[in-house]
Design an enzyme around this catalytic site. Structure first.
Site, mmCIF file in Angstrom:
data_model
loop_
_atom_site.group_PDB
_atom_site.id
_atom_site.type_symbol
_atom_site.label_atom_id
_atom_site.label_comp_id
_atom_site.label_asym_id
_atom_site.label_seq_id
_atom_site.Cartn_x
_atom_site.Cartn_y
_atom_site.Cartn_z
ATOM 1 N N GLY A 83 0.841 -1.194 0.000
ATOM 2 C CA GLY A 83 0.000 0.000 0.000
ATOM 3 C C GLY A 83 0.872 1.238 0.000
ATOM 4 N N ARG A 86 4.337 5.684 1.757
ATOM 5 C CA ARG A 86 4.950 7.017 1.816
ATOM 6 C C ARG A 86 4.517 7.845 0.613
ATOM 7 N NH1 ARG A 86 10.772 6.825 -0.875
ATOM 8 N NH2 ARG A 86 10.422 4.963 -2.097
ATOM 9 N N LYS A 106 4.941 12.010 -3.039
ATOM 10 C CA LYS A 106 5.727 10.884 -2.555
ATOM 11 C C LYS A 106 6.696 11.400 -1.490
ATOM 12 C CE LYS A 106 8.383 7.058 -4.533
ATOM 13 N NZ LYS A 106 8.819 6.412 -5.779
ATOM 14 N N ARG A 169 4.490 13.346 -8.217
ATOM 15 C CA ARG A 169 4.536 12.418 -9.340
ATOM 16 C C ARG A 169 3.241 12.509 -10.130
ATOM 17 N NH1 ARG A 169 6.392 6.322 -8.351
ATOM 18 N NH2 ARG A 169 4.518 6.052 -7.126
ATOM 19 N N ASP A 245 4.298 -5.006 -7.496
ATOM 20 C CA ASP A 245 3.729 -3.717 -7.059
ATOM 21 C C ASP A 245 4.361 -2.561 -7.835
ATOM 22 O OD1 ASP A 245 5.835 -4.871 -5.319
ATOM 23 O OD2 ASP A 245 5.952 -2.822 -4.554
ATOM 24 N N ASN A 246 5.455 -2.825 -8.535
ATOM 25 C CA ASN A 246 6.066 -1.780 -9.357
ATOM 26 C C ASN A 246 5.789 -2.005 -10.832
ATOM 27 O OD1 ASN A 246 7.095 -0.642 -7.031
ATOM 28 N ND2 ASN A 246 9.082 -1.657 -7.206
ATOM 29 N N ASP A 255 8.103 3.851 -10.335
ATOM 30 C CA ASP A 255 8.932 3.627 -9.148
ATOM 31 C C ASP A 255 10.411 3.483 -9.471
ATOM 32 O OD1 ASP A 255 7.092 4.069 -7.279
ATOM 33 O OD2 ASP A 255 6.821 1.999 -6.639
HETATM 34 P P1 AMP Z 1 9.069 0.895 -3.181
HETATM 35 O O1 AMP Z 1 10.376 0.253 -2.850
HETATM 36 O O2 AMP Z 1 9.129 2.390 -3.249
HETATM 37 O O3 AMP Z 1 8.414 0.305 -4.382
HETATM 38 O O4 AMP Z 1 8.127 0.581 -1.939
HETATM 39 C C1 AMP Z 1 7.703 -0.688 -1.546
HETATM 40 C C2 AMP Z 1 6.728 -0.563 -0.419
HETATM 41 O O5 AMP Z 1 7.347 -0.038 0.750
HETATM 42 C C3 AMP Z 1 5.543 0.355 -0.696
HETATM 43 O O6 AMP Z 1 4.401 -0.174 -0.075
HETATM 44 C C4 AMP Z 1 5.956 1.646 -0.042
HETATM 45 O O7 AMP Z 1 4.855 2.440 0.306
HETATM 46 C C5 AMP Z 1 6.700 1.145 1.197
HETATM 47 N N1 AMP Z 1 7.709 2.121 1.650
HETATM 48 C C6 AMP Z 1 8.881 2.427 1.059
HETATM 49 N N2 AMP Z 1 9.534 3.371 1.772
HETATM 50 C C7 AMP Z 1 8.776 3.670 2.831
HETATM 51 C C8 AMP Z 1 8.899 4.571 3.944
HETATM 52 N N3 AMP Z 1 9.954 5.356 4.092
HETATM 53 N N4 AMP Z 1 7.901 4.593 4.827
HETATM 54 C C9 AMP Z 1 6.815 3.794 4.709
HETATM 55 N N5 AMP Z 1 6.639 2.939 3.710
HETATM 56 C C10 AMP Z 1 7.596 2.865 2.766
HETATM 57 MG MG MG Z 2 6.833 0.620 -5.316
#
Ligand code: AMP
Ligand code: MG
Length: 480
Positions: A83, A86, A106, A169, A245-246, A255
């Site tokens: 979900g 951030r 973001k 974004r 998810d990406n 992402d």
């Molecule tokens: P990402 O690596 O950006 O594709 O993120 C993967 C998952 O981790 C997603 O659900 C993001 O919302 C969550 N996420 C990444 N960084 C953070 C953060 N600093 N705080 C909370 N959730 C995060």
């Molecule tokens: Mg992601």
């Protein structure tokens, strides 16, 4: 400022949570994309504290009902509930030509999906996404875009303390394969059908009258992802973290984490420090997208047919078309890179494959090799005077014959081959200068050079690959 006309909130409430961004301390605009603002027909807004307040989520526009969206995903092969942890979707902006874009912040703080995270982002990570996404756009690859990076005085703890930032974004939507997986495993078939109908209406309206919407959606996403990955291969882009998810349902690159561009052509290139097995290596991206598409198909099964057996058969029938579609897309782009139209002649494919093998064997630069073929001046490299390369070049000239000077060939070469890519050593230098010294000169010049379409206006410095020491030691980090 934005013309918000939201539709996602009409979906079942399990798919999102209304959620306001957190207040930021002393937000300041660091980069603003006025060309994109004009494209979105945003009313001219000076780069003031007011703008920084809006684009950090500190000041909420009166017409905004922000949400965090729910999704799941397979990360490095493992299923997890995720979900927007951030990110906050401020709203869906409708342009005056009725194009709909998600406006997402973001790094604007925690949401119900944050788990252990702080919901924040570092300046460097957000500048990286801005730079890479805008370069991908300039290179003609479908991608989410970046409207602004706003810095804050909120500290963000990673390994060390960093300055915080919020990226705005802009995306055709944020529906991911992981969104479908979420509904499949935590919702019911009715919700799944609603999501499917929604996505078709928003991204694939030509399929609305089809009797089996789930099946045609699967096919459409297979096609758009086959096309997207072939575009990555065309420009030498390594996403680095192709988790489900990406993987965007509308076929945009999304992402930008540990991504980077290829220098020397090498299929097993991996830059991401967390990708120890090479799952997301340059040459494995088509295999992985297929793996992700199988996860997508699995999540659609309950609405493809009334029995699982029938649904699996139907889904498999469509999944089996992936290879042929991808090969067609890939070779179309590779042929373009040597000025040719798509050909089914095996000898023509061999011409491409031989070039790729030569590059891999001698460690030739991927981008510059095609420019050398095109006759554009590139930084000196002895490899292009070698017997092997000259022999290939002669074969190519012979194959094209007189058409080599034609407009068609020139046009194909020019549209398929980047003059400048954002090379990792320059990206790192640009991000360090921008994040640590507030010096945006290289950051801006790099984007301008990638946008440059006139080869005589390109600076050789931006076409020069890094030395092998850099290349052999370079690693990208998720650095959220
Ligand atoms: P990402 O690596 O950006 O594709 O993120 C993967 C998952 O981790 C997603 O659900 C993001 O919302 C969550 N996420 C990444 N960084 C953070 C953060 N600093 N705080 C909370 N959730 C995060
Ligand atoms: Mg992601």
């Amino acid at each position: 400022m934005f013309n918000f006309k939201d539709t996602y909130r009409q979906l079942p409430a399990t798919l999102f949570t209304e959620s306001n961004p957190q207040q930021a301390t002393n937000p300041k605009v660091l980069v603003f994309n006025s060309a994109l603002a004009t494209f979105l027909n945003l009313k001219h807004i000076p780069e003031t504290d007011e703008l920084a307040a809006i684009l950090s989520g500190t000041k909420l526009l009166p017409n905004a009902v922000p949400i965090a969206t729910a999704y799941a995903g397979h990360q490095f092969g493992h299923f997890t509930k995720l979900g927007d942890g951030r990110a906050i979707l401020l709203g869906e902006h409708l342009t005056n030509t009725n194009q709909r874009f998600d406006i997402q912040l973001k790094g604007s703080g925690r949401t119900v999906y944050s788990r252990g995270g702080d919901g924040k982002a570092t300046v460097k990570a957000m500048l990286r996404e801005y730079l890479m996404s805008e370069c991908m756009y300039a290179l003609g690859v479908p991608t989410t875009r970046s409207l602004a990076v706003v810095t804050t005085d909120d500290d963000v703890r990673r390994e060390e303390w960093h300055k915080g930032a919020v990226l705005t974004r802009v995306a055709a939507s944020h529906v991911r394969v992981g969104t479908f997986e979420y509904v499949r495993y935590f919702g019911d078939a009715q919700h799944l059908q609603l999501l499917c109908d929604y996505v078709i209406q928003r991204h694939y309206p030509q399929l609305q009258a089809q009797p089996n919407k789930a099946l045609v959606l699967l096919e459409a996403v297979i096609e758009s992802q086959a096309s997207l990955i072939s575009e990555w291969m065309r420009v030498g882009f390594i996403h680095g973290v192709m988790n489900t998810d990406n993987t965007s349902i509308c076929g945009e690159t999304i992402d930008y984490g540990p991504c980077a561009f290829l220098n020397a052509y090498k299929l097993d290139t991996v830059y991401s420090s967390i990708d120890e097995q090479g799952r997301y290596a340059f040459g494995n991206q088509a295999n992985i997208i297929f793996w992700n598409l199988v996860r997508f198909a699995e999540s659609l099964l309950p609405i493809i047919a009334d029995t699982e057996k029938k649904a699996i058969d139907l889904a498999n029938g469509v999944l089996q078309t992936f290879q042929a579609r991808y090969q067609q897309q890939f070779y179309t782009k590779m042929f373009s890179k040597i000025g040719m139209a798509y050909s089914t002649d095996e000898a023509d494919k061999v011409l491409i494959n031989d070039l790729l093998s030569w590059m891999e064997q001698v460690g030739a630069d991927y981008t510059n090799t095609f420019l050398a073929i095109e006759g554009i001046s590139i930084p000196t490299d002895e490899r292009y005077n070698s017997t092997a390369f000259l022999a290939w070049h002669q074969r190519w000239q012979k194959r094209l014959g007189d058409s080599i000077h034609s407009k068609d060939v020139k046009m194909r070469l020019r549209s398929a081959n980047p003059l400048v890519i954002p090379r990792a050593h320059l990206v790192e230098e640009a991000l360090n200068k921008a994040a640590n010294y507030h010096d945006l000169e290289l950051f801006n010049t790099l984007i301008q050079q990638v946008q440059q379409s006139d080869s005589t206006l390109v600076n050789l410095q931006f076409m020069t690959p890094p030395d092998t020491t850099f290349e052999n030691n370079y690693a990208t980090f998720c650095g959220t």
